[in-house]
Enzyme design. Structure first.
Site, PDB file in Angstrom:
ATOM      1  N   ARG A 105       0.800  -1.227   0.000  1.00  0.00           N
ATOM      2  CA  ARG A 105       0.000   0.000   0.000  1.00  0.00           C
ATOM      3  C   ARG A 105       0.838   1.285   0.000  1.00  0.00           C
ATOM      4  O   ARG A 105       0.387   2.323   0.435  1.00  0.00           O
ATOM      5  CB  ARG A 105      -0.959   0.025   1.193  1.00  0.00           C
ATOM      6  CG  ARG A 105      -2.004  -1.084   1.167  1.00  0.00           C
ATOM      7  CD  ARG A 105      -2.912  -0.979  -0.063  1.00  0.00           C
ATOM      8  NE  ARG A 105      -3.956  -1.978  -0.007  1.00  0.00           N
ATOM      9  CZ  ARG A 105      -3.855  -3.205  -0.534  1.00  0.00           C
ATOM     10  NH1 ARG A 105      -2.763  -3.550  -1.182  1.00  0.00           N
ATOM     11  NH2 ARG A 105      -4.858  -4.058  -0.445  1.00  0.00           N
ATOM     12  N   SER A 144     -10.650   0.318   2.731  1.00  0.00           N
ATOM     13  CA  SER A 144     -10.084  -0.140   4.004  1.00  0.00           C
ATOM     14  C   SER A 144      -9.489   1.024   4.770  1.00  0.00           C
ATOM     15  O   SER A 144      -8.802   1.872   4.194  1.00  0.00           O
ATOM     16  CB  SER A 144      -8.995  -1.194   3.754  1.00  0.00           C
ATOM     17  OG  SER A 144      -9.532  -2.330   3.105  1.00  0.00           O
ATOM     18  N   GLU A 175      -4.548   3.235   6.378  1.00  0.00           N
ATOM     19  CA  GLU A 175      -4.340   3.184   4.935  1.00  0.00           C
ATOM     20  C   GLU A 175      -4.944   4.405   4.266  1.00  0.00           C
ATOM     21  O   GLU A 175      -4.469   4.869   3.239  1.00  0.00           O
ATOM     22  CB  GLU A 175      -4.985   1.895   4.394  1.00  0.00           C
ATOM     23  CG  GLU A 175      -4.832   1.673   2.909  1.00  0.00           C
ATOM     24  CD  GLU A 175      -5.369   0.314   2.493  1.00  0.00           C
ATOM     25  OE1 GLU A 175      -6.001   0.240   1.422  1.00  0.00           O
ATOM     26  OE2 GLU A 175      -5.170  -0.669   3.231  1.00  0.00           O
TER      27      GLU A 175
END
Length: 303
Positions: A178, A227, A297
């Protein structure tokens, strides 16, 4: 900060749309966020270059926003310029080999997934159902739990304000979970992606299977930013949160999804502050129960 001067100069530029006080809730999947001092859409590279020259000269802070699918914007908005990429950055170009595609950073990732499917090209199936732009996907190395777009990227072209265009080969970039090593002060312009031929029926079957799973396990159709937390090593953030009994926990209009605990849903009236309070509560409970510091995130803008 010369916002007035920047607005005046930018309003005269071709291929550039400038709006003052644009509410960012209109441009995020969360449907949350106050106004940006300036909301600028650049439809060509030259418009982007000239825009950045003005913003730098007038000392106006700036940020590039794709489709706002992974961002939480402050209720107070952003006291700077939000820059988006328009027409020229939304194109695809396939190489003569038929296996390589160069996609503009402003192109929608779902559109690219569908386009390569129609050409019987495999590799991007994992991205089915993931919203956002190609530029956003590349800059954060978007993907599933086991596959990431970075594995397919051959090279990336960026623009560094005040200096010009830069080229990065795949191995010039550190691709991590990520995140990437692409500099935050550079704007992704395009990425070249390498794919492989495969029977269209096989590609369709895998895409349908992945999309069915996403629909079953994620709050598709709800206002979320995807998320909230990254998965820690050897664990799943959603499972840790659910294990703390936090599904359904809410503050104001923000609620931990009953479908997937790593999603916080805007029930229709959520403010950014509500979401922040839910994030802090979840973070604290998981740390208390498991000793794990969850890392967010989602990106934060205007805080």
């Amino acid at each position: 900060m010369g916002l007035f001067n920047a607005t005046y100069r930018l309003s005269e530029q071709i291929d550039t749309d400038v709006v003052e006080g644009e509410r960012l809730a209109r441009h995020t999947s969360y449907r949350i966020g106050g106004p940006a001092a300036l909301y600028i859409t650049c439809h060509s590279y030259h418009a982007l270059r000239r825009t950045m020259e003005v913003l730098l000269r007038e000392e106006v802070p700036w940020v590039v926003l794709g489709k706002g699918s992974n961002v939480l914007v402050s209720d107070g908005g952003y006291d700077g310029a939000v820059v988006t990429l328009g027409r020229e950055f939304s194109r695809f170009a396939f190489a003569e080999d038929g296996l390589t595609v160069t996609a503009g950073a402003g192109a929608m990732l779902p559109r690219l997934v569908n386009e390569v499917y129609t050409r019987s090209l495999s590799g991007l199936e994992f991205a089915v159902g993931i919203p956002g732009t190609v530029g956003g996907a590349v800059s954060m190395n978007a993907g599933s739990a086991t596959e990431w777009i970075g594995a397919l990227v051959r090279d990336v072209v960026t623009y560094k304000p005040g200096e010009g265009i830069r080229h990065y080969a795949h191995d010039d970039i550190a691709w991590s979970y990520r995140t990437t090593s692409l500099p935050h002060d550079e704007v992704v312009l395009e990425a070249t992606i390498e794919l492989a031929p495969a029977p269209k029926a096989d590609i369709r079957e895998r895409m349908e299977r992945l999309l069915t799973r996403r629909r079953r396990t994620q709050p598709i159709g709800s206002a979320t930013c995807g998320s909230i937390f990254k998965n820690p090593p050897d664990a799943r953030a959603g499972a840790l949160i659910e294990g703390c009994g936090l599904k359904g926990f809410s503050v104001g209009g923000a609620e931990v999804s009953s479908v997937h605990a790593n999603f916080i849903v805007n029930k229709g009236t959520a403010r950014a502050q509500d979401v922040l309070e839910v994030i802090r509560h979840v973070h604290g409970k998981v740390k208390e129960a498991h000793g794990i510091e969850l890392q967010t995130e989602v990106k934060f803008l205007g805080f």
